[in-house]
Write a protein that holds these residues in place. Structure first.
Motif, PDB file in Angstrom:
ATOM      1  N   SER A 134     -17.427  10.275  -5.666  1.00 38.49           N
ATOM      2  CA  SER A 134     -16.097  10.854  -5.442  1.00 38.49           C
ATOM      3  C   SER A 134     -15.608  10.761  -4.003  1.00 38.49           C
ATOM      4  CB  SER A 134     -16.095  12.322  -5.886  1.00 38.49           C
ATOM      5  OG  SER A 134     -17.095  13.050  -5.191  1.00 38.49           O
ATOM      6  N   ASP A 135     -16.507  10.487  -3.038  1.00 44.65           N
ATOM      7  CA  ASP A 135     -16.074  10.425  -1.635  1.00 44.65           C
ATOM      8  C   ASP A 135     -16.037   8.985  -1.126  1.00 44.65           C
ATOM      9  OD1 ASP A 135     -18.781  10.033  -1.719  1.00 44.65           O
ATOM     10  OD2 ASP A 135     -19.225  11.225   0.066  1.00 44.65           O
ATOM     11  N   ALA A 136     -15.716   8.040  -2.002  1.00 41.82           N
ATOM     12  CA  ALA A 136     -15.643   6.632  -1.617  1.00 41.82           C
ATOM     13  C   ALA A 136     -14.613   6.427  -0.501  1.00 41.82           C
ATOM     14  CB  ALA A 136     -15.283   5.780  -2.829  1.00 41.82           C
ATOM     15  N   ASP A 137     -14.965   5.635   0.501  1.00 35.73           N
ATOM     16  CA  ASP A 137     -14.089   5.412   1.655  1.00 35.73           C
ATOM     17  C   ASP A 137     -12.747   4.805   1.264  1.00 35.73           C
ATOM     18  OD1 ASP A 137     -16.055   6.382   3.325  1.00 35.73           O
ATOM     19  OD2 ASP A 137     -16.831   4.408   3.874  1.00 35.73           O
ATOM     20  N   ILE A 138     -12.735   3.941   0.254  1.00 35.04           N
ATOM     21  CA  ILE A 138     -11.511   3.224  -0.111  1.00 35.04           C
ATOM     22  C   ILE A 138     -10.390   4.176  -0.510  1.00 35.04           C
ATOM     23  CG2 ILE A 138     -12.193   2.957  -2.528  1.00 35.04           C
ATOM     24  CD1 ILE A 138     -10.269   0.360  -0.395  1.00 35.04           C
ATOM     25  N   LEU A 139     -10.743   5.358  -1.017  1.00 29.72           N
ATOM     26  CA  LEU A 139      -9.715   6.270  -1.529  1.00 29.72           C
ATOM     27  C   LEU A 139      -8.771   6.744  -0.438  1.00 29.72           C
ATOM     28  CD1 LEU A 139     -11.882   8.374  -4.028  1.00 29.72           C
ATOM     29  CD2 LEU A 139     -10.399   6.416  -4.512  1.00 29.72           C
ATOM     30  N   ASP A 140      -9.231   6.773   0.803  1.00 34.16           N
ATOM     31  CA  ASP A 140      -8.358   7.178   1.907  1.00 34.16           C
ATOM     32  C   ASP A 140      -7.419   6.057   2.348  1.00 34.16           C
ATOM     33  OD1 ASP A 140      -9.503   9.732   2.071  1.00 34.16           O
ATOM     34  OD2 ASP A 140     -11.108   9.012   3.392  1.00 34.16           O
ATOM     35  N   LYS A 141      -7.679   4.831   1.899  1.00 29.54           N
ATOM     36  CA  LYS A 141      -6.912   3.676   2.363  1.00 29.54           C
ATOM     37  C   LYS A 141      -5.824   3.235   1.391  1.00 29.54           C
ATOM     38  CE  LYS A 141     -11.080   1.892   4.673  1.00 29.54           C
ATOM     39  NZ  LYS A 141     -12.036   0.753   4.750  1.00 29.54           N
ATOM     40  N   VAL A 142      -5.778   3.829   0.218  1.00 29.92           N
ATOM     41  CA  VAL A 142      -4.872   3.322  -0.816  1.00 29.92           C
ATOM     42  C   VAL A 142      -3.893   4.377  -1.321  1.00 29.92           C
ATOM     43  CG1 VAL A 142      -6.500   1.548  -1.576  1.00 29.92           C
ATOM     44  CG2 VAL A 142      -6.579   3.829  -2.634  1.00 29.92           C
ATOM     45  N   THR A 143      -3.683   5.437  -0.569  1.00 28.89           N
ATOM     46  CA  THR A 143      -2.745   6.469  -1.009  1.00 28.89           C
ATOM     47  C   THR A 143      -1.336   5.899  -1.102  1.00 28.89           C
ATOM     48  OG1 THR A 143      -2.353   7.232   1.248  1.00 28.89           O
ATOM     49  CG2 THR A 143      -4.129   8.304   0.012  1.00 28.89           C
ATOM     50  N   LEU A 144      -0.589   6.373  -2.068  1.00 27.33           N
ATOM     51  CA  LEU A 144       0.736   5.821  -2.353  1.00 27.33           C
ATOM     52  C   LEU A 144       1.668   5.912  -1.150  1.00 27.33           C
ATOM     53  CD1 LEU A 144       2.739   4.569  -4.284  1.00 27.33           C
ATOM     54  CD2 LEU A 144       3.178   6.838  -5.242  1.00 27.33           C
ATOM     55  N   ASP A 145       1.708   7.058  -0.482  1.00 27.37           N
ATOM     56  CA  ASP A 145       2.611   7.225   0.658  1.00 27.37           C
ATOM     57  C   ASP A 145       2.339   6.191   1.750  1.00 27.37           C
ATOM     58  OD1 ASP A 145       3.881   9.306  -0.536  1.00 27.37           O
ATOM     59  OD2 ASP A 145       2.968  10.880   0.675  1.00 27.37           O
ATOM     60  N   ALA A 146       1.067   5.971   2.052  1.00 27.95           N
ATOM     61  CA  ALA A 146       0.716   5.027   3.114  1.00 27.95           C
ATOM     62  C   ALA A 146       1.108   3.607   2.735  1.00 27.95           C
ATOM     63  CB  ALA A 146      -0.778   5.104   3.408  1.00 27.95           C
ATOM     64  N   ILE A 147       0.891   3.222   1.482  1.00 28.90           N
ATOM     65  CA  ILE A 147       1.199   1.854   1.053  1.00 28.90           C
ATOM     66  C   ILE A 147       2.706   1.634   0.990  1.00 28.90           C
ATOM     67  CG2 ILE A 147       0.896   0.169  -0.781  1.00 28.90           C
ATOM     68  CD1 ILE A 147      -1.647   0.893   0.875  1.00 28.90           C
ATOM     69  N   VAL A 148       3.449   2.633   0.552  1.00 28.41           N
ATOM     70  CA  VAL A 148       4.918   2.526   0.548  1.00 28.41           C
ATOM     71  C   VAL A 148       5.434   2.241   1.954  1.00 28.41           C
ATOM     72  CG1 VAL A 148       7.040   3.867   0.291  1.00 28.41           C
ATOM     73  CG2 VAL A 148       5.343   3.855  -1.543  1.00 28.41           C
ATOM     74  N   GLU A 149       4.908   2.944   2.944  1.00 28.00           N
ATOM     75  CA  GLU A 149       5.343   2.716   4.325  1.00 28.00           C
ATOM     76  C   GLU A 149       5.024   1.297   4.788  1.00 28.00           C
ATOM     77  OE1 GLU A 149       7.229   4.601   6.142  1.00 28.00           O
ATOM     78  OE2 GLU A 149       7.298   6.098   4.533  1.00 28.00           O
ATOM     79  N   ARG A 150       3.901   0.758   4.342  1.00 27.74           N
ATOM     80  CA  ARG A 150       3.543  -0.613   4.712  1.00 27.74           C
ATOM     81  C   ARG A 150       4.555  -1.608   4.140  1.00 27.74           C
ATOM     82  NH1 ARG A 150      -1.474  -2.140   5.916  1.00 27.74           N
ATOM     83  NH2 ARG A 150      -0.350  -3.970   6.670  1.00 27.74           N
ATOM     84  N   TYR A 151       4.987  -1.381   2.919  1.00 32.07           N
ATOM     85  CA  TYR A 151       5.983  -2.281   2.318  1.00 32.07           C
ATOM     86  C   TYR A 151       7.351  -2.118   2.967  1.00 32.07           C
ATOM     87  CZ  TYR A 151       3.232  -4.418  -1.405  1.00 32.07           C
ATOM     88  OH  TYR A 151       2.337  -5.180  -2.105  1.00 32.07           O
ATOM     89  N   LEU A 152       7.733  -0.893   3.261  1.00 35.41           N
ATOM     90  CA  LEU A 152       9.016  -0.681   3.924  1.00 35.41           C
ATOM     91  C   LEU A 152       9.059  -1.337   5.288  1.00 35.41           C
ATOM     92  CD1 LEU A 152       9.661   3.056   2.994  1.00 35.41           C
ATOM     93  CD2 LEU A 152      10.910   1.072   2.118  1.00 35.41           C
ATOM     94  N   ALA A 153       7.905  -1.441   5.937  1.00 36.33           N
ATOM     95  CA  ALA A 153       7.829  -2.062   7.270  1.00 36.33           C
ATOM     96  C   ALA A 153       8.123  -3.569   7.207  1.00 36.33           C
ATOM     97  CB  ALA A 153       6.464  -1.815   7.901  1.00 36.33           C
ATOM     98  N   LEU A 154       8.105  -4.159   6.018  1.00 37.42           N
ATOM     99  CA  LEU A 154       8.436  -5.579   5.882  1.00 37.42           C
ATOM    100  C   LEU A 154       9.926  -5.835   6.031  1.00 37.42           C
ATOM    101  CD1 LEU A 154       6.248  -6.483   2.756  1.00 37.42           C
ATOM    102  CD2 LEU A 154       5.662  -6.829   5.163  1.00 37.42           C
ATOM    103  N   ILE A 155      10.724  -4.804   5.851  1.00 39.42           N
ATOM    104  CA  ILE A 155      12.191  -4.975   5.919  1.00 39.42           C
ATOM    105  C   ILE A 155      12.609  -5.185   7.358  1.00 39.42           C
ATOM    106  CG2 ILE A 155      14.410  -3.869   5.462  1.00 39.42           C
ATOM    107  CD1 ILE A 155      13.018  -2.290   3.228  1.00 39.42           C
ATOM    108  N   PRO A 156      13.352  -6.233   7.657  1.00 41.76           N
ATOM    109  CA  PRO A 156      13.778  -6.483   9.039  1.00 41.76           C
ATOM    110  C   PRO A 156      14.611  -5.338   9.576  1.00 41.76           C
ATOM    111  CG  PRO A 156      14.189  -8.414   7.651  1.00 41.76           C
ATOM    112  CD  PRO A 156      13.822  -7.296   6.728  1.00 41.76           C
ATOM    113  N   ALA A 157      14.468  -5.044  10.856  1.00 40.49           N
ATOM    114  CA  ALA A 157      15.259  -3.995  11.491  1.00 40.49           C
ATOM    115  C   ALA A 157      16.735  -4.354  11.456  1.00 40.49           C
ATOM    116  CB  ALA A 157      14.791  -3.781  12.927  1.00 40.49           C
ATOM    117  N   ASP A 158      17.561  -3.340  11.295  1.00 36.36           N
ATOM    118  CA  ASP A 158      19.028  -3.579  11.286  1.00 36.36           C
ATOM    119  C   ASP A 158      19.514  -4.099  12.633  1.00 36.36           C
ATOM    120  OD1 ASP A 158      19.107  -2.664   8.674  1.00 36.36           O
ATOM    121  OD2 ASP A 158      19.447  -0.582   9.297  1.00 36.36           O
TER     122      ASP A 158
END
Length: 366
Positions: free
Chosen positions: A342-366
């Motif tokens: 239950s304490d696998a390290d990967i679980l801290d790296k794949v949370t939805l909020d963090a991954i959403v921010e990574r995808y939003l960062a792909l959008i070019p700045a206005d």
């Protein structure tokens, strides 16, 4: 960040891992106040799609062979026109995310921007597999790979990213690693739901498409070599094909095939162990889902993903590919020990909020 409109384009919404990943991403984007749209090539839907996330089917029901040699150009032009008309209706998209081979072949020809192709699997391993099926199968896969040349790519694991950066076939414009997103709390809640069809006693489980990549033949061979004889549950979308293979291996009394489940988590949580026997993956979601609900896993050390998921003390549950004896032995050990995962390290790296921010960062700045 102001509202962003994101087009997630994919072959279908059938019961595959990539489809599930993109649905999770869409829900995460919406939860943060953005506007995801699912653009789907084919009307095949098995996953549950939230009613408030727009789904647009891009082609008519009778459109077939969209990416064939003789139809690819016309299909891409039709898709480009569909997207143009859709943007006139809903507004311009700030980001396009293309998924899977057929969609990538079309989307890379539309000229839309900014476009990122999400690579969910090892292209090298897919090409090796298709070569065994003949020159035409290999050529189709080669075309899908070449479509990524000069494109911005998202790799779902560091292993896939490394392969893409060192490819001799393509030169990507960029490669960004973004792990698949997981709604961990929701997964754990869904795992508590009652399911009347669950086996009465102990069982093992495999979740995934019934496809050559998943190596059910290795899985079935391992069953015959195990000391324990508890049943195996297969959750897959092609139940008829799976049952045929079960009969071929003479495992009718050992393997249970309920078919695809929109909520597989109660099945996974109550299993004694989840196994992965694949020849290759990108970032196998079922391993992370099992760890999230505390179910031990055993996986082949395939390219790519499992060694990034089963790191540290969990690495002991990796076995060589195509080795039924090693898989059987490790499954027996897990059934004896019931390890705490239950304490696998990967679980801290794949949370939805963090991954959403990574995808939003792909959008070019206005």
């Amino acid at each position: 960040m102001s509202l962003k409109r994101i087009a997630i384009v994919i072959n279908s919404l059938s019961g595959g891992g990539a489809e599930k990943v993109m649905l999770t991403l869409a829900k995460g984007l919406q939860a943060k106040g953005h506007e995801p749209h699912l653009l789907v090539l084919e009307r095949a839907v098995e996953h549950a799609v939230p009613a408030d996330i727009p789904v647009h089917f891009c082609f008519a029901d009778d459109d077939r062979n969209l990416d064939s040699f003789w139809k690819l150009g016309a299909s891409a032009a039709k898709l480009k026109q569909f997207i143009s008309q859709l943007q006139q209706h809903v507004g311009s998209f700030d980001l396009f995310l293309s998924n899977l081979h057929q969609t990538n072949l079309l989307m890379t020809r539309t000229g839309v921007a900014p476009l990122y192709c999400v690579v969910h699997n090892s292209m090298n391993e897919e090409l090796k597999r298709q070569r065994k099926l003949g020159p035409f199968a290999w050529l189709d896969m080669w075309r899908a790979h070449k479509a990524l040349d000069g494109q911005h790519l998202v790799a779902v694991s560091e292993g896939v990213a490394d392969e893409l950066r060192h490819s001799r076939r393509i030169t990507p414009a960029s490669v960004t690693t973004i792990y698949n997103p997981f709604e961990l709390d929701e997964i754990r809640q869904l795992a508590q739901q009652p399911v009347s069809e669950l086996p009465a006693g102990d069982y093992m489980i495999h979740v995934g498409r019934f496809a050559r990549q998943k190596r059910h033949d290795v899985l079935f061979a391992a069953l015959a070599k195990m000391q324990h004889d508890i049943p195996l549950v297969l959750l897959c979308s092609n139940r008829k094909k799976a049952l045929k293979a079960v009969r071929k291996f003479g495992l009718e009394q050992r393997v249970i095939v309920p078919g695809f489940q929109q909520n597989p988590f109660p099945w996974i949580k109550r299993a004694k162990v989840l196994m992965l026997s694949s020849d290759y993956e990108g970032l196998p979601t079922v391993l992370i889902e099992a760890l999230a609900v505390g179910t031990p896993v055993v996986s082949t050390l395939c390219k790519h993903g499992p060694k990034e998921i089963l790191s540290g003390y969990l690495a002991q549950w990796l076995v060589p590919r195509r080795d039924p004896q090693a898989l059987a032995a490790k499954l027996d050990v897990v059934l004896e020990q019931s390890p705490d995962v239950s304490d696998a390290d990967i679980l801290d790296k794949v949370t939805l909020d963090a991954i959403v921010e990574r995808y939003l960062a792909l959008i070019p700045a206005d």
